[in-house]
Design a protein around this motif. Structure first.
Motif, mmCIF file in Angstrom:
data_model
loop_
_atom_site.group_PDB
_atom_site.id
_atom_site.type_symbol
_atom_site.label_atom_id
_atom_site.label_comp_id
_atom_site.label_asym_id
_atom_site.label_seq_id
_atom_site.Cartn_x
_atom_site.Cartn_y
_atom_site.Cartn_z
ATOM 1 N N ALA A 39 0.819 -1.208 0.000
ATOM 2 C CA ALA A 39 0.000 0.000 0.000
ATOM 3 C C ALA A 39 0.853 1.257 0.000
ATOM 4 N N LEU A 40 1.975 1.212 0.701
ATOM 5 C CA LEU A 40 2.808 2.405 0.841
ATOM 6 C C LEU A 40 3.898 2.501 -0.221
ATOM 7 N N TRP A 41 4.346 1.373 -0.731
ATOM 8 C CA TRP A 41 5.328 1.379 -1.817
ATOM 9 C C TRP A 41 4.622 0.997 -3.115
ATOM 10 N N ALA A 42 3.622 1.767 -3.459
ATOM 11 C CA ALA A 42 2.828 1.482 -4.647
ATOM 12 C C ALA A 42 3.580 1.909 -5.902
ATOM 13 N N PRO A 43 3.478 1.137 -6.975
ATOM 14 C CA PRO A 43 4.110 1.531 -8.244
ATOM 15 C C PRO A 43 3.429 2.755 -8.825
ATOM 16 N N SER A 44 4.167 3.500 -9.625
ATOM 17 C CA SER A 44 3.640 4.757 -10.157
ATOM 18 C C SER A 44 3.311 4.683 -11.639
ATOM 19 N N THR A 45 3.593 3.556 -12.290
ATOM 20 C CA THR A 45 3.339 3.439 -13.723
ATOM 21 C C THR A 45 1.931 2.924 -13.992
ATOM 22 N N GLY A 46 1.449 3.115 -15.197
ATOM 23 C CA GLY A 46 0.072 2.857 -15.583
ATOM 24 C C GLY A 46 -0.467 1.465 -15.340
ATOM 25 N N LYS A 47 -0.138 0.521 -16.240
ATOM 26 C CA LYS A 47 -0.765 -0.797 -16.195
ATOM 27 C C LYS A 47 -0.450 -1.572 -14.921
ATOM 28 N N ILE A 48 0.755 -1.403 -14.403
ATOM 29 C CA ILE A 48 1.150 -2.160 -13.224
ATOM 30 C C ILE A 48 0.310 -1.779 -12.015
ATOM 31 N N GLN A 49 -0.308 -0.588 -12.033
ATOM 32 C CA GLN A 49 -1.129 -0.182 -10.912
ATOM 33 C C GLN A 49 -2.366 -1.065 -10.776
ATOM 34 N N ILE A 50 -2.854 -1.605 -11.896
ATOM 35 C CA ILE A 50 -3.995 -2.517 -11.840
ATOM 36 C C ILE A 50 -3.592 -3.794 -11.115
ATOM 37 N N ASN A 51 -2.427 -4.329 -11.481
ATOM 38 C CA ASN A 51 -1.912 -5.516 -10.795
ATOM 39 C C ASN A 51 -1.694 -5.234 -9.312
ATOM 40 N N TRP A 52 -1.197 -4.029 -9.030
ATOM 41 C CA TRP A 52 -0.975 -3.636 -7.633
ATOM 42 C C TRP A 52 -2.289 -3.629 -6.852
ATOM 43 N N ALA A 53 -3.330 -3.041 -7.428
ATOM 44 C CA ALA A 53 -4.619 -2.958 -6.739
ATOM 45 C C ALA A 53 -5.199 -4.345 -6.488
ATOM 46 N N VAL A 54 -5.077 -5.237 -7.461
ATOM 47 C CA VAL A 54 -5.583 -6.604 -7.305
ATOM 48 C C VAL A 54 -4.804 -7.335 -6.220
ATOM 49 N N MET A 111 -2.472 6.217 7.685
ATOM 50 C CA MET A 111 -1.516 6.574 6.625
ATOM 51 C C MET A 111 -1.429 8.068 6.323
ATOM 52 N N PRO A 112 -2.555 8.802 6.273
ATOM 53 C CA PRO A 112 -2.453 10.239 5.950
ATOM 54 C C PRO A 112 -1.629 11.038 6.950
ATOM 55 N N ILE A 113 -1.393 10.507 8.153
ATOM 56 C CA ILE A 113 -0.620 11.239 9.153
ATOM 57 C C ILE A 113 0.800 11.483 8.667
ATOM 58 N N TRP A 114 1.424 10.476 8.045
ATOM 59 C CA TRP A 114 2.815 10.659 7.608
ATOM 60 C C TRP A 114 2.961 10.719 6.085
ATOM 61 N N CYS A 115 1.882 10.427 5.358
ATOM 62 C CA CYS A 115 1.959 10.510 3.888
ATOM 63 C C CYS A 115 1.348 11.805 3.370
ATOM 64 N N ASN A 116 0.145 12.118 3.822
ATOM 65 C CA ASN A 116 -0.530 13.368 3.462
ATOM 66 C C ASN A 116 -0.612 13.598 1.960
ATOM 67 N N ARG A 152 -3.040 12.232 -1.775
ATOM 68 C CA ARG A 152 -4.358 11.765 -2.183
ATOM 69 C C ARG A 152 -4.474 10.248 -2.074
ATOM 70 N N ARG A 153 -3.430 9.530 -2.481
ATOM 71 C CA ARG A 153 -3.493 8.068 -2.462
ATOM 72 C C ARG A 153 -3.693 7.547 -1.039
ATOM 73 N N SER A 154 -2.980 8.131 -0.079
ATOM 74 C CA SER A 154 -3.107 7.666 1.304
ATOM 75 C C SER A 154 -4.503 7.923 1.848
ATOM 76 N N ARG A 155 -5.100 9.031 1.450
ATOM 77 C CA ARG A 155 -6.458 9.324 1.913
ATOM 78 C C ARG A 155 -7.470 8.361 1.294
ATOM 79 N N VAL A 156 -7.248 8.010 0.028
ATOM 80 C CA VAL A 156 -8.126 7.033 -0.623
ATOM 81 C C VAL A 156 -8.017 5.673 0.056
ATOM 82 N N VAL A 157 -6.774 5.252 0.337
ATOM 83 C CA VAL A 157 -6.553 3.960 1.000
ATOM 84 C C VAL A 157 -7.183 3.961 2.394
ATOM 85 N N ALA A 158 -7.023 5.067 3.121
ATOM 86 C CA ALA A 158 -7.599 5.161 4.464
ATOM 87 C C ALA A 158 -9.121 5.086 4.415
ATOM 88 N N ALA A 159 -9.730 5.778 3.446
ATOM 89 C CA ALA A 159 -11.188 5.731 3.313
ATOM 90 C C ALA A 159 -11.655 4.330 2.940
#
Length: 392
Positions: free
Chosen positions: A173-188, A216-221, A223-230
């Protein structure tokens, strides 16, 4: 020497073996032998050539390694009064821990992205083992959905499997990839890991995972961390609604009684403890339990209050090192792993100096990763390098 291609491949295999073979190795003996061949051996061979990096590490993180040295010495001294059956085995395990911690700065050699890449691959690999475990347990073995999911290999225990898979979910969750297609694999992969933790019905792992993702938003702050927290809040609410009868049926599993009995045991031997590797059982509510179900009280029982103080100094100094560079991509992952591990330690951790096992994922792995924080500022945005997957 450690920068040569063959050396990097060797050590990469070693870290992947530690992360994945715990779920796929046929036996624990093979897992241990693989660690010797792929992780401990290269760490010892390349330590001399990496001595400049190690000097830098010990200087910058001296408030981690001074109490670490103190804990090592105190543990060795405690062997003079321990009731452990094999004192030489206990001292050998301390050597294993030292070499394991040396491995990370030697492998990274100042490059945090190198560690992140292998951890990402390890997270994806554990997600695959989680899928296989789910299919095997519910499909092949025909267990009902109310049964507690067991993982593969050394993760066949629902609690241990839940903790290892849970901490993998945190670092993915915290070391998420930043490239396009791999993000789908990451989410799954992340979703699979979370589902595994829920199906294991390990309340300690689930609570640790939920609180870590929520914080997570405490030390990441970002958008991604807020989405994951929600998402964590929504999933936790739905999971409680569906699993509430199963969660409440087991009560508190004697944890308050075990804690009270453990504190009494500490009070009986407050300064020296039982000694490193001391054999003990906790008597609570008319029955015996194999351990204290809490890493901090376990340490105090074995090594007394001096050992507990030294461990706390190590553990919180590692957090301080990560917090200083919390704006970096690497430190964010280390903080998350530290938070999850700290919460997980409160419920079921049973070993600090045993041979490499699931508990190492929430004790020595966070400290090993924290040793690379020294070089986090060099490449503060060091991110994933795993976009070169097949069909991309």
């Amino acid at each position: 020497m450690q920068e040569t291609r063959w050396a990097q491949v060797w050590m990469s295999i070693g870290l992947l073996w530690f992360l994945l073979a715990i779920a796929i190795a046929p036996t624990n003996k093979i897992y241990q032998q693989g660690l010797v061949a792929f992780l401990w051996l290269p760490a010892m061979i390349f330590t001399w050539s990496a001595r400049a990096r190690l000097r830098e590490l010990f200087h910058e993180q001296r408030w981690v390694y001074l109490p670490m040295l103190g804990l090592l010495i105190w543990s060795l001294i405690s062997l003079t009064w321990t009731n452990a059956s094999d004192i030489s085995r206990e001292s050998k395990r301390l050597l294993y821990i030292v070499v394991f911690l040396l491995f990370f700065p030697v492998f990274a050699n100042g490059r945090t992205e190198r560690v992140i890449r292998i951890m990402q691959w390890g997270g994806f690999g554990l997600a695959v083992t989680a899928v296989v475990a789910i299919v095997k347990f519910y499909g092949v073995s025909g267990n009902g959905l109310s049964a507690r999911l067991e993982g593969l290999g050394e993760l066949s225990h629902p609690i241990l499997g839940g903790y290892v898979i849970g901490v993998a979910a945190v670092w993915l969750a915290l070391w998420a990839p930043s490239t396009g297609k791999i993000q789908i694999n990451w989410a799954v992969a992340l979703a699979v890991l979370v589902v595994f933790v829920l199906l294991s019905q390990s309340r300690g792992a689930a609570l640790a995972l939920f609180l870590t993702l929520l914080a997570m938003p405490i030390w990441c702050n970002d958008r991604r961390s807020r989405v994951v927290a929600a998402a964590a809040l929504i999933i936790a609410t739905l999971a409680f609604l569906f699993f509430e009868p199963l969660v409440m049926a087991r009560g508190v599993s004697y944890r308050p009684q075990i804690l009270a009995a453990s504190l009494q045991m500490i009070a009986e031997h407050p300064w020296c403890g039982l000694g490193l590797g001391g054999d003990y059982k906790v008597f609570a509510s008319g029955q015996y339990f194999d351990h204290a179900h809490n890493l901090f009280t376990h340490i105090a029982i074995e090594l007394g209050l001096p050992g507990l103080v030294l461990w706390c100094a190590i553990w919180f100094a590692a957090l301080f090192q990560a917090w200083k560079v919390r704006e970096t991509f690497y430190a964010r992952g280390v903080i998350g792993i530290w938070v999850f591990s700290t919460l997980a330690m409160q419920f079921d951790a049973a070993s600090l100096t045993g041979t490499p096992r699931a508990e190492w994922f929430i004790s020595w792995l966070p400290l090993g990763l924290a040793s690379v924080l020294v070089w986090a500022r060099v490449k503060p945005d060091a991110c994933d390098k795993i976009s070169r997957l097949p069909n991309q």
